[in-house]
Design a protein around this motif. Structure first.
Motif, PDB file in Angstrom:
ATOM      1  N   LEU A  21      -7.692  81.881  74.347  1.00 41.12           N
ATOM      2  CA  LEU A  21      -8.773  82.626  73.701  1.00 41.12           C
ATOM      3  C   LEU A  21      -8.960  83.990  74.348  1.00 41.12           C
ATOM      4  O   LEU A  21      -9.159  84.999  73.660  1.00 41.12           O
ATOM      5  N   ILE A  22      -8.895  84.025  75.666  1.00 40.80           N
ATOM      6  CA  ILE A  22      -9.063  85.299  76.370  1.00 40.80           C
ATOM      7  C   ILE A  22      -7.919  86.247  76.018  1.00 40.80           C
ATOM      8  O   ILE A  22      -8.115  87.450  75.805  1.00 40.80           O
ATOM      9  N   SER A  23      -6.711  85.699  75.948  1.00 36.53           N
ATOM     10  CA  SER A  23      -5.560  86.529  75.612  1.00 36.53           C
ATOM     11  C   SER A  23      -5.670  87.085  74.197  1.00 36.53           C
ATOM     12  O   SER A  23      -5.415  88.277  73.957  1.00 36.53           O
ATOM     13  N   PHE A  24      -6.063  86.220  73.251  1.00 35.99           N
ATOM     14  CA  PHE A  24      -6.236  86.687  71.881  1.00 35.99           C
ATOM     15  C   PHE A  24      -7.387  87.685  71.786  1.00 35.99           C
ATOM     16  O   PHE A  24      -7.344  88.627  70.984  1.00 35.99           O
ATOM     17  N   ALA A  25      -8.419  87.478  72.591  1.00 39.43           N
ATOM     18  CA  ALA A  25      -9.546  88.416  72.584  1.00 39.43           C
ATOM     19  C   ALA A  25      -9.076  89.813  72.988  1.00 39.43           C
ATOM     20  O   ALA A  25      -9.446  90.814  72.361  1.00 39.43           O
ATOM     21  N   ALA A  26      -8.248  89.879  74.042  1.00 39.29           N
ATOM     22  CA  ALA A  26      -7.721  91.174  74.468  1.00 39.29           C
ATOM     23  C   ALA A  26      -6.919  91.815  73.343  1.00 39.29           C
ATOM     24  O   ALA A  26      -7.005  93.039  73.098  1.00 39.29           O
ATOM     25  N   GLY A  27      -6.154  91.001  72.620  1.00 34.42           N
ATOM     26  CA  GLY A  27      -5.391  91.539  71.514  1.00 34.42           C
ATOM     27  C   GLY A  27      -6.262  92.091  70.406  1.00 34.42           C
ATOM     28  O   GLY A  27      -5.846  92.985  69.660  1.00 34.42           O
ATOM     29  N   LEU A  28      -7.475  91.586  70.296  1.00 33.59           N
ATOM     30  CA  LEU A  28      -8.383  92.059  69.263  1.00 33.59           C
ATOM     31  C   LEU A  28      -9.070  93.370  69.636  1.00 33.59           C
ATOM     32  O   LEU A  28      -9.331  94.204  68.773  1.00 33.59           O
ATOM     33  N   PHE A  29      -9.399  93.555  70.950  1.00 31.09           N
ATOM     34  CA  PHE A  29     -10.178  94.755  71.286  1.00 31.09           C
ATOM     35  C   PHE A  29      -9.399  95.841  72.004  1.00 31.09           C
ATOM     36  O   PHE A  29      -9.859  96.984  72.102  1.00 31.09           O
ATOM     37  N   VAL A  30      -8.216  95.557  72.535  1.00 32.44           N
ATOM     38  CA  VAL A  30      -7.489  96.562  73.307  1.00 32.44           C
ATOM     39  C   VAL A  30      -6.880  97.608  72.379  1.00 32.44           C
ATOM     40  O   VAL A  30      -6.281  97.272  71.354  1.00 32.44           O
ATOM     41  N   ASP A  31      -7.030  98.869  72.735  1.00 34.02           N
ATOM     42  CA  ASP A  31      -6.342  99.959  72.047  1.00 34.02           C
ATOM     43  C   ASP A  31      -5.029 100.190  72.791  1.00 34.02           C
ATOM     44  O   ASP A  31      -5.041 100.433  74.000  1.00 34.02           O
ATOM     45  N   PRO A  32      -3.898 100.119  72.118  1.00 39.21           N
ATOM     46  CA  PRO A  32      -2.614 100.075  72.828  1.00 39.21           C
ATOM     47  C   PRO A  32      -2.119 101.419  73.349  1.00 39.21           C
ATOM     48  O   PRO A  32      -1.278 101.444  74.262  1.00 39.21           O
ATOM     49  N   ASP A  33      -2.616 102.531  72.818  1.00 38.75           N
ATOM     50  CA  ASP A  33      -2.048 103.826  73.180  1.00 38.75           C
ATOM     51  C   ASP A  33      -2.536 104.299  74.542  1.00 38.75           C
ATOM     52  O   ASP A  33      -3.588 103.894  75.032  1.00 38.75           O
ATOM     53  N   GLU A  34      -1.756 105.196  75.135  1.00 37.26           N
ATOM     54  CA  GLU A  34      -2.159 105.798  76.405  1.00 37.26           C
ATOM     55  C   GLU A  34      -3.491 106.520  76.222  1.00 37.26           C
ATOM     56  O   GLU A  34      -3.701 107.211  75.220  1.00 37.26           O
ATOM     57  N   GLY A  35      -4.386 106.318  77.167  1.00 36.63           N
ATOM     58  CA  GLY A  35      -5.698 106.925  77.036  1.00 36.63           C
ATOM     59  C   GLY A  35      -6.465 106.883  78.348  1.00 36.63           C
ATOM     60  O   GLY A  35      -5.881 106.668  79.418  1.00 36.63           O
ATOM     61  N   PRO A  36      -7.783 107.061  78.294  1.00 39.43           N
ATOM     62  CA  PRO A  36      -8.588 107.135  79.522  1.00 39.43           C
ATOM     63  C   PRO A  36      -8.658 105.827  80.306  1.00 39.43           C
ATOM     64  O   PRO A  36      -8.928 105.856  81.510  1.00 39.43           O
ATOM     65  N   VAL A  37      -8.484 104.667  79.640  1.00 40.82           N
ATOM     66  CA  VAL A  37      -8.529 103.403  80.369  1.00 40.82           C
ATOM     67  C   VAL A  37      -7.275 103.293  81.236  1.00 40.82           C
ATOM     68  O   VAL A  37      -6.150 103.301  80.725  1.00 40.82           O
ATOM     69  N   LEU A  38      -7.474 103.186  82.538  1.00 40.95           N
ATOM     70  CA  LEU A  38      -6.364 103.224  83.482  1.00 40.95           C
ATOM     71  C   LEU A  38      -5.892 101.851  83.914  1.00 40.95           C
ATOM     72  O   LEU A  38      -4.702 101.638  84.135  1.00 40.95           O
ATOM     73  N   ALA A  39      -6.834 100.906  84.073  1.00 46.81           N
ATOM     74  CA  ALA A  39      -6.439  99.595  84.583  1.00 46.81           C
ATOM     75  C   ALA A  39      -7.535  98.577  84.318  1.00 46.81           C
ATOM     76  O   ALA A  39      -8.727  98.903  84.314  1.00 46.81           O
ATOM     77  N   ASN A  40      -7.111  97.344  84.112  1.00 48.73           N
ATOM     78  CA  ASN A  40      -8.016  96.188  84.074  1.00 48.73           C
ATOM     79  C   ASN A  40      -8.032  95.618  85.483  1.00 48.73           C
ATOM     80  O   ASN A  40      -7.003  95.203  86.010  1.00 48.73           O
TER      81      ASN A  40
END
Length: 674
Positions: A593-612
């Motif tokens: 569920l957590i993995s699928f959740a990430a797939g739902l909200f993560v934006d895949p392109d390079e951007g300001p988010v640097l690391a989880n």
């Protein structure tokens, strides 16, 4: 000659005609004048409250933490000057590491903790949200806010730098201005340190003032928003506590005072073991560092009766190598007591101890200190006593000779050892040198209530252990009963002593605004773009992303089980899963569920988010069966700037099924570019 001035209302006020002479502990010569002919004490307190307090409170916790780091760096670059001045207190260069380096290190620790553990704001949250209503529209949150008064720090003579900075660091980090009152005998060292801090320009005006000499009517002028933090003798603490104004106004008073600290040699630590050698080394160090003038020094040495003789001989052999004399002289390993008066006091206390114990090392009558011009110095040799019957002794467990004096006594079994340790009536620290975890467990249970800190050491930790007598800013420094019942240091606990804990009750929106941390149930709003496309400074608390739903299939569950190797029966065996009281049948893996959740909200392109950087507070509330769907609500919960390049964003993540029932919840941490 040091003419030690006070610093009050932004001005240095030199010692007046009423100043007291202070002598060198090494030579006995007058080296300083300390005191004043009168100060504007009411104006001093008003200056702290109306100038220093507002300036500090205008800064965030992180601003104040950066201020402490800057102070630490400034002092660290000038510590050799403080070393040179401090020699006249009788301190050796090794002693400087405890006092001057230790004080600077305390500033560094609180600076680090302030940035890592406190919010970049003005309100400190305490605990979680309390649900006070059924619908979630009325909640509660405990918070800490800075007191609106002044912290008056009354310090002892033995640590003129560390003793000041250990109190100053948490009070300044809390946002409370301080008035420092050093002990007269070493005020010339404290004064030099304060002048360095004031001259640096790092502190806002009114954040720090210095009184050398009498505090005059200061305690009678304090109110309920003020704090008195005292280190010294139990007699002085009792006198100060009884100040009528302190009682009438419930002024916070914390004391760190006399302490008959003990060190216990475990029954497993026989001669020849690493623990036995470690025990002897710790005892000798605590007897000789600062000439035994440490509130945490070992006063009572408790060893198994069969090993008492070996302990005495081993300690005597080490003490025989100690060179007492001028701390500036090469080869000297122990310096002088602070003054001739203190020397006389220690000799008097040693005589009392000698009425119940025999001296087995150190004769002050035949002793000659090393170095020229030391004949009038306050020198004493280390003095070791042996008490053959600690059960019959009374004075021994009530008298602290604040110098290089300690007493060996034997115990029959662990219960007896613990009873002897507790007879001190409350101590700052007790140490137990043992390699047996059961001994450590028993010690915590039997003597923990009587000691502020328990220090265990053995062959496994000895390379990194900081020592029996070294209070660390991360941990509580204080103790019950005779030790004063207060706390100095203790990480962020130490900061809270200068703050007020208040219960805030209200709606989720109100609590969100007060805490600067999104509270479930508070208003949500969508940003102009995907939140992962927005920089740290652009994100706002409460900004929310709602994702589309995804259906969970049996094929998803089986593929995840094969791929990860997690074939737990609840995911793979229908009948077994039904027999489980928590599941209706086969269910999806929580981590699926957590993995699928990430797939739902993560934006895949390079951007300001640097690391989880992690997940906090993960909870699975309701099972998800094949055919169910999940959707994610991602909300900006909290933001903390880490440096000029990036900050930490804490996201509230809620997974809900097709009935809008919460199936999982957690907090996601990411680093986002500024």
């Amino acid at each position: 000659m040091h003419r030690v001035a006070s610093y009050v209302k932004g001005e240095w006020i030199g010692p007046g005609r009423a100043a007291r002479p202070v002598t060198s502990a090494v030579t006995g010569e007058v080296i300083a004048e300390v005191g004043h002919d009168g100060l504007d004490f009411a104006g001093m307190l008003a200056h702290a409250r109306t100038v220093g307090g507002p300036a500090l409170r205008a800064m965030s916790f992180h601003d104040r933490a950066r201020m402490l780091k800057a102070l630490a760096l400034h002092l660290n670059a000038r510590k050799e000057e403080l070393y040179e001045i401090s020699y006249d207190t009788g301190a050796t260069r090794r002693d400087h590491a405890f006092d001057i380096d230790g004080g600077i290190g305390t500033l560094f620790v609180y600076a680090s903790k302030g940035r890592r553990e406190l919010p970049d704001g003005h309100v400190l949250l305490d605990g979680g949200i309390e649900e006070l209503g059924r619908s979630g529209s009325f909640k509660g949150q405990h918070v800490y806010v800075p007191l609106r008064g002044v912290a008056v720090h009354i310090n002892a003579y033995n640590f003129p730098v560390w003793g000041m900075l250990e109190k100053l660091a948490p009070s300044l980090l809390a946002g409370v201005p301080s008035v420092v009152k050093p002990a007269t005998a070493s005020a010339y060292v404290t004064g030099a340190c304060v002048r360095m801090m004031i001259d640096s320009g790092i502190l806002p005006e009114g954040a720090l003032q210095l009184v050398t000499g009498s505090l005059g009517p200061t305690l009678e002028l304090l109110g309920p928003q003020d704090v008195v933090s005292f280190t010294g003798s139990a007699e002085t603490a009792r006198m100060l506590r009884r100040t009528p104004n302190l009682l009438d106004n419930a002024v916070r008073f914390t004391a760190e005072q006399d302490s008959l600290n003990a060190s216990i040699l475990g029954p497993d630590a026989a001669p020849g073991t690493p623990e036995f050698d470690l025990f002897v080394k710790e005892v000798v160090r605590e007897m000789t560092v600062k000439a035994g003038q440490k509130c945490t020094a070992i006063r009572r040495i408790i060893a198994p009766e069969p090993h008492v003789g070996a302990v005495i001989e081993a300690i005597r052999a080490r003490l025989a190598k100690v060179v007492v004399g001028d701390p500036r002289a090469e080869g000297v390993t122990m310096g002088a007591l602070i003054s001739a008066e203190q020397k006389a006091d220690v000799l008097g206390k040693a005589a009392l101890i000698g009425s119940e114990a025999a001296r087995v090392f150190g004769d002050p009558e035949s002793f000659t200190p090393f170095g020229s011009n030391t004949a009038n110095g306050a020198f004493l040799p280390p003095m070791l006593f042996h008490c053959a019957d600690p059960d019959a002794a009374r004075t021994l467990h009530e008298t602290e000779a604040f110098g290089p004096v300690s007493t060996v006594m034997g115990y029959r079994d662990l219960s007896h050892a613990f009873d002897i340790a507790n007879r001190g009536g409350g101590s700052l620290v007790a140490s137990v040198i043992t390699h047996d975890p059961e001994v450590a467990r028993a010690a915590v249970e039997e003597i923990g209530a009587w000691h502020g800190r328990l220090y265990f050491n053995d062959r496994d930790s000895m390379a990194e252990a900081t020592g029996h007598g070294a209070p660390m800013p991360h941990m509580t420094h204080g103790g019950p009963g005779r030790a004063g019942g207060g706390e100095e240091l203790g990480g962020i606990r130490g900061v809270k002593h200068f703050m007020q804990r208040v219960a805030v009750q209200g709606s989720p929106d109100l609590l969100t605004r007060v805490s600067n941390r999104w509270v479930p149930g508070a208003r949500e709003f969508e940003g102009p773009t995907h939140p992962f496309r927005r920089r740290f400074g652009e994100l706002r608390i409460g900004e929310t992303l709602h994702t589309p739903a995804r259906q969970i299939t049996l094929e998803d569950i089986e593929h995840f089980a094969r791929f990860t190797g997690d074939t737990f029966y609840a995911h793979m065996d229908e009948e077994a899963a039904r027999r489980n009281p928590f599941f209706p049948g086969r269910v999806a893996h929580g981590y699926l569920l957590i993995s699928f959740a990430a797939g739902l909200f993560v934006d895949p392109d390079e951007g300001p988010v640097l690391a989880n950087t992690g997940l906090d507070n993960l909870r699975f509330m309701k099972p998800v069966s094949p055919g169910d769907s999940i959707a994610v609500t991602l909300t900006v919960k909290e933001k903390k700037k880490r440096n000029d390049d990036y900050g930490e964003v804490r996201w509230h993540v809620r997974l809900a099924n097709q009935h809008d029932e919460t199936v999982a919840e957690y907090e996601l941490l990411t680093m986002v570019a500024i």
